[in-house]
Design an enzyme around this catalytic site. Structure first.
Site, PDB file in Angstrom:
ATOM      1  N   ARG A  90       2.452 -17.775 -22.186  1.00  0.00           N
ATOM      2  CA  ARG A  90       1.435 -17.544 -21.171  1.00  0.00           C
ATOM      3  C   ARG A  90       0.225 -18.454 -21.377  1.00  0.00           C
ATOM      4  NH1 ARG A  90       0.881 -12.396 -18.991  1.00  0.00           N
ATOM      5  NH2 ARG A  90       1.871 -11.633 -20.898  1.00  0.00           N
ATOM      6  N   TYR A  91      -0.223 -18.567 -22.624  1.00  0.00           N
ATOM      7  CA  TYR A  91      -1.397 -19.370 -22.969  1.00  0.00           C
ATOM      8  C   TYR A  91      -0.936 -20.696 -23.596  1.00  0.00           C
ATOM      9  CZ  TYR A  91      -3.486 -14.718 -22.586  1.00  0.00           C
ATOM     10  OH  TYR A  91      -3.867 -13.473 -22.154  1.00  0.00           O
ATOM     11  N   ARG A  94      -0.340 -21.023 -27.633  1.00  0.00           N
ATOM     12  CA  ARG A  94       0.355 -19.981 -28.374  1.00  0.00           C
ATOM     13  C   ARG A  94       1.431 -19.344 -27.504  1.00  0.00           C
ATOM     14  NH1 ARG A  94      -4.522 -19.012 -26.590  1.00  0.00           N
ATOM     15  NH2 ARG A  94      -5.230 -16.996 -25.795  1.00  0.00           N
ATOM     16  N   CYS A 103      11.203  -0.094 -32.354  1.00  0.00           N
ATOM     17  CA  CYS A 103      10.016   0.193 -33.156  1.00  0.00           C
ATOM     18  C   CYS A 103      10.290   1.397 -34.049  1.00  0.00           C
ATOM     19  CB  CYS A 103       8.826   0.529 -32.255  1.00  0.00           C
ATOM     20  SG  CYS A 103       8.331  -0.779 -31.119  1.00  0.00           S
ATOM     21  N   CYS A 107       5.221   4.667 -28.779  1.00  0.00           N
ATOM     22  CA  CYS A 107       3.967   5.154 -28.207  1.00  0.00           C
ATOM     23  C   CYS A 107       4.229   5.524 -26.745  1.00  0.00           C
ATOM     24  CB  CYS A 107       2.890   4.080 -28.294  1.00  0.00           C
ATOM     25  SG  CYS A 107       2.620   3.466 -29.975  1.00  0.00           S
ATOM     26  N   CYS A 110       3.022   2.829 -24.113  1.00  0.00           N
ATOM     27  CA  CYS A 110       3.377   1.424 -24.359  1.00  0.00           C
ATOM     28  C   CYS A 110       3.554   0.639 -23.064  1.00  0.00           C
ATOM     29  CB  CYS A 110       4.665   1.359 -25.169  1.00  0.00           C
ATOM     30  SG  CYS A 110       5.224  -0.321 -25.500  1.00  0.00           S
ATOM     31  N   ARG A 112       5.240  -2.024 -22.754  1.00  0.00           N
ATOM     32  CA  ARG A 112       6.605  -2.553 -22.685  1.00  0.00           C
ATOM     33  C   ARG A 112       7.634  -1.426 -22.746  1.00  0.00           C
ATOM     34  NH1 ARG A 112       5.010  -7.082 -26.395  1.00  0.00           N
ATOM     35  NH2 ARG A 112       4.557  -8.841 -25.027  1.00  0.00           N
ATOM     36  N   ASP A 271      -2.901  -0.338 -20.057  1.00  0.00           N
ATOM     37  CA  ASP A 271      -2.202  -1.065 -19.002  1.00  0.00           C
ATOM     38  C   ASP A 271      -1.570  -0.104 -18.007  1.00  0.00           C
ATOM     39  OD1 ASP A 271      -2.628  -3.755 -20.058  1.00  0.00           O
ATOM     40  OD2 ASP A 271      -1.348  -3.092 -21.709  1.00  0.00           O
ATOM     41  N   ASP A 308      -5.869  -6.692 -19.763  1.00  0.00           N
ATOM     42  CA  ASP A 308      -4.820  -7.654 -19.438  1.00  0.00           C
ATOM     43  C   ASP A 308      -4.574  -7.550 -17.939  1.00  0.00           C
ATOM     44  OD1 ASP A 308      -2.873  -9.576 -20.096  1.00  0.00           O
ATOM     45  OD2 ASP A 308      -2.424  -8.500 -21.944  1.00  0.00           O
ATOM     46  N   LYS A 315      -5.810 -11.979 -20.559  1.00  0.00           N
ATOM     47  CA  LYS A 315      -6.842 -11.024 -20.951  1.00  0.00           C
ATOM     48  C   LYS A 315      -8.231 -11.527 -20.562  1.00  0.00           C
ATOM     49  CE  LYS A 315      -4.387  -9.462 -25.081  1.00  0.00           C
ATOM     50  NZ  LYS A 315      -3.346 -10.515 -25.063  1.00  0.00           N
TER      51      LYS A 315
END
Length: 345
Positions: A90-91, A94, A103, A107, A110, A112, A271, A308, A315
């Protein structure tokens, strides 16, 4: 995946009900939710699960069945920036590398949550090689961020292979790892993992924690092991309704990070993930909390409050603006008590 706490991790609504953590009258609805969004609560988290600031993060709730009109399958727009499987670029300088989609805990908020879980496969060896090739062919990539899923759930041997391949790419100078492992499954931070993380290029660990109760004694020791081994740590936190959306809890959490030599980095506005409306607060309340945090705590304790932007636009900081330009040389500056002051250049 290692076997650290796999066998004792709570993974079903039946177990939650048996332990008095869920209402048995809601079993059918909770089973439907669990079918879509995986459950995992490690033994370490179970030691604090009765605290409301912990329970709401990990125990499924019937509110997850309600999908608000503005909620999205891909709330931060990963998909438009996924160049090949496992790489999100995206950036400019990076990229994300997502080697695994599971995981140690899941959560309930989350972003995702549609793409991770117990049924999701890790990248295959061929897919990983394609990912390395993409990074190798893009010399503008200065930093690779391992995320997922949680990269530290991988066996040390598997993580070692990934780090060796990334270290061999000349233009990759920094590797960042986003994880919850040190607080949710601290036994994974062992000698084998520490050896793998000690590489020639800088490795930064960004720890996701949302409440000071997550810092058990074992969690503190795991963080200390990483830092004593020369691995700097930063934090990321999600601002969550009825969990940390008050200045006392937030300041305790940020001081807890600093006390454990972890620099507060990001405070994420929640989000627009499906079924997570009950976790969100208004941005204006988040801004007010950041103002209160700034007045109450040391500058070491101040993360950057960010949103975001849905759709993949990146962000942006949400902090309150303390300066207003009146003309080319004149400004109105607001102090921490809300008083305005004239400042002329």
């Amino acid at each position: 995946m290692t076997n650290s706490s796999k066998d004792k991790t709570i993974r079903t609504t039946e177990t939650l009900i048996e332990q008095g953590l869920c209402d048995p009258t809601q079993k059918e609805k909770l089973n439907q939710i669990a079918e879509q969004f995986s459950i995992a609560i490690t033994p370490e988290i179970s030691t604090t699960i009765h605290h409301p600031g912990i329970a709401k993060q990990f125990i499924p709730a019937v509110e997850e069945a309600h999908i608000a009109p503005n909620e999205l399958t891909d709330p931060i727009g990963d998909e438009p920036h996924q160049k090949i499987k496992g790489v999100i670029h995206r950036y400019t300088d990076r990229c994300l590398l997502l080697p695994v989609s599971v995981c140690p805990v899941y959560c309930r908020f989350c972003f995702r949550r549609e793409k991770i879980g117990s049924k999701q496969p890790a990248l295959s060896p061929e897919e990983l090689q394609n990912a390395y090739a993409y990074i190798q062919n893009h010399p503008e990539i200065w930093e690779v961020i391992l995320t997922g899923g949680d990269p530290l759930i991988l066996k040390p041997k598997s993580l070692d292979e990934i780090l060796k391949n990334l270290t061999a790419i000349p233009h990759v100078d920094v590797i960042r790892i986003h994880t919850r492992v040190p607080v949710v499954d601290p036994s994974r931070i062992n000698a084998s993992l520490l050896k793998v993380l000690k590489i020639k290029k800088p490795v930064y660990i960004v720890l996701h924690a949302n409440h000071p109760e997550e810092f058990t004694e074992a969690a503190k020791k795991a963080c200390a092991s990483l830092i004593d081994h020369g691995i700097p740590m930063l934090s990321q936190t999600v601002l969550l309704k009825d969990i940390n959306d008050n200045v006392d809890t937030l300041s305790q959490l940020m001081r807890c990070f600093v006390r454990n030599r972890i620099k507060p980095y990001y405070l994420h506005h929640p989000d627009l993930a499906k079924g997570t409306q009950h976790f969100r607060i208004p941005i204006r309340k988040g801004q007010a909390l950041m103002k209160a945090l700034k007045k109450k705590t040391s500058g070491l304790c101040h993360p950057q409050y960010v949103l975001d932007i849905p759709g993949g636009y990146g962000k942006i900081p949400l902090q309150h603006c303390y300066i207003q330009e009146k003309n080319a040389d004149l400004y109105s500056i607001e102090d921490l008590d809300g008083q305005l002051h004239r400042y002329e250049e």
